[in-house]
Design an enzyme around this catalytic site. Sequence first.
Site, mmCIF file in Angstrom:
data_model
loop_
_atom_site.group_PDB
_atom_site.id
_atom_site.type_symbol
_atom_site.label_atom_id
_atom_site.label_comp_id
_atom_site.label_asym_id
_atom_site.label_seq_id
_atom_site.Cartn_x
_atom_site.Cartn_y
_atom_site.Cartn_z
ATOM 1 N N CYS A 131 0.848 -1.198 0.000
ATOM 2 C CA CYS A 131 0.000 0.000 0.000
ATOM 3 C C CYS A 131 0.884 1.249 0.000
ATOM 4 C CB CYS A 131 -0.921 0.013 1.215
ATOM 5 S SG CYS A 131 -1.990 1.476 1.247
ATOM 6 N N CYS A 134 -0.208 4.114 2.371
ATOM 7 C CA CYS A 134 0.123 3.823 3.768
ATOM 8 C C CYS A 134 1.628 3.936 4.017
ATOM 9 C CB CYS A 134 -0.376 2.433 4.152
ATOM 10 S SG CYS A 134 -2.184 2.265 4.076
#
EC number: 1.11.1.28
Length: 173
Positions: A131, A134
């Site tokens: 991700c 993130c």
Amino acid sequence: MSIDALKNELPEYAKDLKLNLSSLGRETELDDQKKWGTFLASAHAVGEPKTLAAIKAEAETRLSDEALTAAKAASAIMGMNNVYYRFVHLSKNKEYATLPAKLRMNILANPGVDKADFELWSLAVSAINGCGLCIDSHEAELRKHGLTTTQVQAAVRIAATVNAIAAVLAAES
């Protein structure tokens, strides 16, 4: 299962992984809580039984009960957040980024350990789960907490090695 037993489970073609596991266990860029929490969060994220058992056994000798729980919590919450925020990030429909997530994430506010440690473990799991949003978010928080690029890199090297070991053992089982 011990770390040495885990290394012995790896086939000869994965010798580099054995060597990386050994050197990362001696890594000095991170204190023991950061290092072994990263190992545990990463092993928990990949979920391969032998990898998890060996790393958990070692982590239990080096981490407090609170840190053990927080490392597993980092893996758990990132298992959810990485899917959600990767979707938000990759979707061509940018309207999703304007919507509230409506997912409980209380552990982020009070992880039970130093926030920088929890952020580091979350970054490692986010790297495993791919991700980018993130990764960027956790890396920025780590920089605010004073961690260096070499400390962040050490955590990602741990995550990468744990992920590769788990993949090899899963494929060979």
